[in-house]
Design a protein around this motif. Structure first.
Motif, PDB file in Angstrom:
ATOM      1  N   GLY A  39       0.877  -1.235   0.029  1.00 45.32           N
ATOM      2  CA  GLY A  39      -0.074  -0.002   0.082  1.00 45.32           C
ATOM      3  C   GLY A  39       0.961   1.359  -0.062  1.00 45.32           C
ATOM      4  N   ARG A  40       0.236   2.247  -0.474  1.00 42.00           N
ATOM      5  CA  ARG A  40       1.163   3.460  -0.554  1.00 42.00           C
ATOM      6  C   ARG A  40       1.079   4.262   0.926  1.00 42.00           C
ATOM      7  NH1 ARG A  40      -2.795   3.721  -4.691  1.00 42.00           N
ATOM      8  NH2 ARG A  40      -3.986   5.388  -3.270  1.00 42.00           N
ATOM      9  N   LYS A  99      10.635  -9.676  -0.042  1.00 42.90           N
ATOM     10  CA  LYS A  99      10.886 -11.124  -0.160  1.00 42.90           C
ATOM     11  C   LYS A  99       9.732 -11.862  -0.017  1.00 42.90           C
ATOM     12  CE  LYS A  99      15.972 -11.504   0.870  1.00 42.90           C
ATOM     13  NZ  LYS A  99      16.817 -11.648   2.068  1.00 42.90           N
ATOM     14  N   ILE A 100       9.367 -12.715  -0.839  1.00 45.60           N
ATOM     15  CA  ILE A 100       8.145 -13.568  -0.699  1.00 45.60           C
ATOM     16  C   ILE A 100       8.648 -15.083  -0.633  1.00 45.60           C
ATOM     17  CG2 ILE A 100       5.840 -14.022  -1.617  1.00 45.60           C
ATOM     18  CD1 ILE A 100       6.058 -11.319  -3.117  1.00 45.60           C
ATOM     19  N   LYS A 101       8.194 -15.428   0.483  1.00 47.81           N
ATOM     20  CA  LYS A 101       8.907 -16.895   0.771  1.00 47.81           C
ATOM     21  C   LYS A 101       7.784 -17.800   1.206  1.00 47.81           C
ATOM     22  CE  LYS A 101      11.158 -14.679   4.320  1.00 47.81           C
ATOM     23  NZ  LYS A 101      11.990 -14.509   5.168  1.00 47.81           N
ATOM     24  N   SER A 102       8.256 -19.145   1.170  1.00 46.03           N
ATOM     25  CA  SER A 102       7.270 -20.143   1.300  1.00 46.03           C
ATOM     26  C   SER A 102       7.216 -20.415   2.827  1.00 46.03           C
ATOM     27  CB  SER A 102       7.831 -21.695   0.652  1.00 46.03           C
ATOM     28  OG  SER A 102       9.056 -21.813   1.218  1.00 46.03           O
ATOM     29  N   LYS A 103       6.557 -21.156   3.327  1.00 48.18           N
ATOM     30  CA  LYS A 103       6.566 -21.639   4.976  1.00 48.18           C
ATOM     31  C   LYS A 103       7.858 -21.990   5.211  1.00 48.18           C
ATOM     32  CE  LYS A 103       4.243 -24.092   8.363  1.00 48.18           C
ATOM     33  NZ  LYS A 103       3.075 -24.588   8.837  1.00 48.18           N
ATOM     34  N   ASP A 113       5.253  -7.867  -8.674  1.00 49.88           N
ATOM     35  CA  ASP A 113       4.079  -8.337  -9.611  1.00 49.88           C
ATOM     36  C   ASP A 113       3.441  -9.565  -8.728  1.00 49.88           C
ATOM     37  OD1 ASP A 113       4.216  -6.324 -11.273  1.00 49.88           O
ATOM     38  OD2 ASP A 113       5.270  -7.468 -12.692  1.00 49.88           O
ATOM     39  N   GLU A 114       4.435 -10.278  -8.133  1.00 51.36           N
ATOM     40  CA  GLU A 114       3.930 -11.490  -7.538  1.00 51.36           C
ATOM     41  C   GLU A 114       3.073 -11.051  -6.298  1.00 51.36           C
ATOM     42  OE1 GLU A 114       3.768 -15.817  -6.676  1.00 51.36           O
ATOM     43  OE2 GLU A 114       4.145 -14.590  -8.465  1.00 51.36           O
ATOM     44  N   LEU A 115       3.531 -10.193  -5.608  1.00 51.75           N
ATOM     45  CA  LEU A 115       2.724  -9.632  -4.283  1.00 51.75           C
ATOM     46  C   LEU A 115       1.417  -9.355  -4.761  1.00 51.75           C
ATOM     47  CD1 LEU A 115       2.277  -9.054  -1.334  1.00 51.75           C
ATOM     48  CD2 LEU A 115       3.562  -6.587  -1.983  1.00 51.75           C
ATOM     49  N   SER A 116       1.387  -8.521  -6.002  1.00 54.12           N
ATOM     50  CA  SER A 116       0.093  -8.058  -6.268  1.00 54.12           C
ATOM     51  C   SER A 116      -0.899  -9.310  -6.612  1.00 54.12           C
ATOM     52  CB  SER A 116       0.082  -7.060  -7.603  1.00 54.12           C
ATOM     53  OG  SER A 116       0.832  -5.877  -7.414  1.00 54.12           O
ATOM     54  N   ASN A 123      -8.061 -11.544  -2.596  1.00 57.57           N
ATOM     55  CA  ASN A 123      -8.837 -10.440  -2.538  1.00 57.57           C
ATOM     56  C   ASN A 123      -8.478  -9.327  -1.503  1.00 57.57           C
ATOM     57  OD1 ASN A 123     -11.159  -8.817  -3.497  1.00 57.57           O
ATOM     58  ND2 ASN A 123     -12.415  -9.879  -1.991  1.00 57.57           N
ATOM     59  N   ILE A 124      -7.245  -9.386  -1.278  1.00 58.20           N
ATOM     60  CA  ILE A 124      -6.696  -8.280  -0.210  1.00 58.20           C
ATOM     61  C   ILE A 124      -6.602  -6.857  -1.050  1.00 58.20           C
ATOM     62  CG2 ILE A 124      -4.737  -7.556   1.001  1.00 58.20           C
ATOM     63  CD1 ILE A 124      -4.101 -10.617   1.314  1.00 58.20           C
ATOM     64  N   GLN A 125      -7.531  -5.978  -0.825  1.00 54.02           N
ATOM     65  CA  GLN A 125      -7.498  -4.727  -1.216  1.00 54.02           C
ATOM     66  C   GLN A 125      -6.753  -3.634  -0.219  1.00 54.02           C
ATOM     67  OE1 GLN A 125     -11.216  -4.165  -2.510  1.00 54.02           O
ATOM     68  NE2 GLN A 125     -11.663  -6.071  -3.562  1.00 54.02           N
ATOM     69  N   VAL A 126      -5.713  -3.535  -0.108  1.00 56.22           N
ATOM     70  CA  VAL A 126      -5.032  -2.837   0.919  1.00 56.22           C
ATOM     71  C   VAL A 126      -5.409  -1.439   0.862  1.00 56.22           C
ATOM     72  CG1 VAL A 126      -2.952  -2.537  -0.223  1.00 56.22           C
ATOM     73  CG2 VAL A 126      -2.740  -2.805   2.531  1.00 56.22           C
TER      74      VAL A 126
END
Length: 144
Positions: A39-40, A99-103, A113-116, A123-126
């Motif tokens: 989010g901004r 950093k987007i990580k696995s468990k 882009d992956e986070l988006s 359905n997360i609309q921050v």
């Protein structure tokens, strides 16, 4: 949260359904969630950018969120497993990274882009004030 706002280190666990945050520190929690999901800064009521969230005297701040990723609606369960761990780090110089990580801690992506895609899938609309209600936005609401 690490060196985020007035906190050196703060962690907490939200429940699986609805959560009410009361007492001091509400703004920090909501701002941290907003920032972690991309989010901004101005959507939190802070127009001066991410650097305003960095604890006084520190060069960087970091926010980490762990999302449940289970069931039929899981996002890329073969890659992420039962949890998706999102860490956003930002500096006084204006740099920001994810950093987007696995468990199990494996870095799957560092791309926004992956986070988006994750946010869209879940359905997360921050930046939607009906999901994340900031102090500034709440002042403009009229409850009948």
């Amino acid at each position: 949260m690490h060196h985020f706002m007035c906190h050196t280190n703060l962690s907490f666990t939200l429940g699986p359904q609805i959560n009410f945050i009361i007492g001091t520190g509400k703004s920090a929690v909501i701002s941290a969630i907003t920032v972690a999901f991309g989010g901004r800064a101005n959507s939190t009521g802070r127009d001066n950018g991410l650097k305003t969230f960095i604890r006084e005297g520190q060069p960087t701040a970091e926010v980490t969120i762990s999302l449940k990723n289970q069931g039929e609606e899981a996002y890329k369960p073969k890659d992420y497993g039962a949890s998706i761990v999102i860490t956003r780090r930002f500096t006084k110089q204006g740099n920001s990274s994810w950093k987007i990580k696995s468990k199990n801690g494996k870095v799957i992506s560092t791309k926004k882009d992956e986070l988006s895609a994750i946010c869209d899938h879940m359905n997360i609309q921050v930046d939607n004030p009906m999901n994340i209600l900031t102090q500034g936005t709440s002042r403009s609401l009229v409850i009948c």
